[in-house]
Design a protein around this motif. Structure first.
Motif, PDB file in Angstrom:
ATOM      1  N   PHE A  26      45.530  36.555  40.551  1.00 53.75           N
ATOM      2  CA  PHE A  26      44.296  36.052  41.142  1.00 53.75           C
ATOM      3  C   PHE A  26      43.032  36.698  40.596  1.00 53.75           C
ATOM      4  O   PHE A  26      41.929  36.266  40.906  1.00 53.75           O
ATOM      5  CB  PHE A  26      44.327  36.235  42.664  1.00 53.75           C
ATOM      6  CG  PHE A  26      45.406  35.430  43.323  1.00 53.75           C
ATOM      7  CD1 PHE A  26      45.299  34.055  43.431  1.00 53.75           C
ATOM      8  CD2 PHE A  26      46.531  36.050  43.817  1.00 53.75           C
ATOM      9  CE1 PHE A  26      46.298  33.310  44.029  1.00 53.75           C
ATOM     10  CE2 PHE A  26      47.534  35.310  44.423  1.00 53.75           C
ATOM     11  CZ  PHE A  26      47.425  33.937  44.525  1.00 53.75           C
ATOM     12  N   GLY A  27      43.172  37.747  39.842  1.00 53.35           N
ATOM     13  CA  GLY A  27      41.999  38.460  39.351  1.00 53.35           C
ATOM     14  C   GLY A  27      41.489  39.422  40.407  1.00 53.35           C
ATOM     15  O   GLY A  27      41.991  39.496  41.522  1.00 53.35           O
ATOM     16  N   ASP A  28      40.485  40.166  40.038  1.00 52.41           N
ATOM     17  CA  ASP A  28      39.890  41.133  40.958  1.00 52.41           C
ATOM     18  C   ASP A  28      38.732  40.434  41.653  1.00 52.41           C
ATOM     19  O   ASP A  28      37.594  40.510  41.217  1.00 52.41           O
ATOM     20  CB  ASP A  28      39.422  42.364  40.183  1.00 52.41           C
ATOM     21  CG  ASP A  28      39.092  43.515  41.090  1.00 52.41           C
ATOM     22  OD1 ASP A  28      39.446  43.448  42.281  1.00 52.41           O
ATOM     23  OD2 ASP A  28      38.490  44.473  40.603  1.00 52.41           O
ATOM     24  N   VAL A  29      39.033  39.711  42.739  1.00 52.00           N
ATOM     25  CA  VAL A  29      38.039  38.857  43.372  1.00 52.00           C
ATOM     26  C   VAL A  29      37.245  39.552  44.469  1.00 52.00           C
ATOM     27  O   VAL A  29      36.205  39.057  44.871  1.00 52.00           O
ATOM     28  CB  VAL A  29      38.683  37.580  43.948  1.00 52.00           C
ATOM     29  CG1 VAL A  29      39.247  36.744  42.827  1.00 52.00           C
ATOM     30  CG2 VAL A  29      39.754  37.907  44.958  1.00 52.00           C
ATOM     31  N   LEU A  30      37.728  40.671  44.965  1.00 52.76           N
ATOM     32  CA  LEU A  30      37.031  41.339  46.056  1.00 52.76           C
ATOM     33  C   LEU A  30      36.292  42.561  45.543  1.00 52.76           C
ATOM     34  O   LEU A  30      36.844  43.354  44.783  1.00 52.76           O
ATOM     35  CB  LEU A  30      38.026  41.762  47.143  1.00 52.76           C
ATOM     36  CG  LEU A  30      38.757  40.622  47.821  1.00 52.76           C
ATOM     37  CD1 LEU A  30      39.772  41.190  48.809  1.00 52.76           C
ATOM     38  CD2 LEU A  30      37.801  39.693  48.528  1.00 52.76           C
TER      39      LEU A  30
END
Length: 56
Positions: A26-30
């Motif tokens: 998901f990637g580093d979204v936060l």
């Protein structure tokens, strides 16, 4: 034996592997920082006094 209400706890190594896999997918979204940093110069009491009624 785990149940749906109480999953088996992960070991630290398993938790780290899971975190890396989620980041890979998901990637580093936060962000690592809080959502809304507090304004400079306002004491905590100001936030308590000005809390909207629907926030308890």
């Amino acid at each position: 034996m785990s149940t749906p209400d109480q999953p088996t706890p992960l070991t630290p190594a398993e938790a780290e592997a899971r975190r890396r896999r989620l980041a890979e997918v998901f990637g580093d979204v936060l962000p690592e920082t809080p959502d809304e940093p507090r304004a400079q110069g306002r004491p905590d009491s100001w936030y308590e006094e000005n809390r909207p009624p629907h926030h308890g």
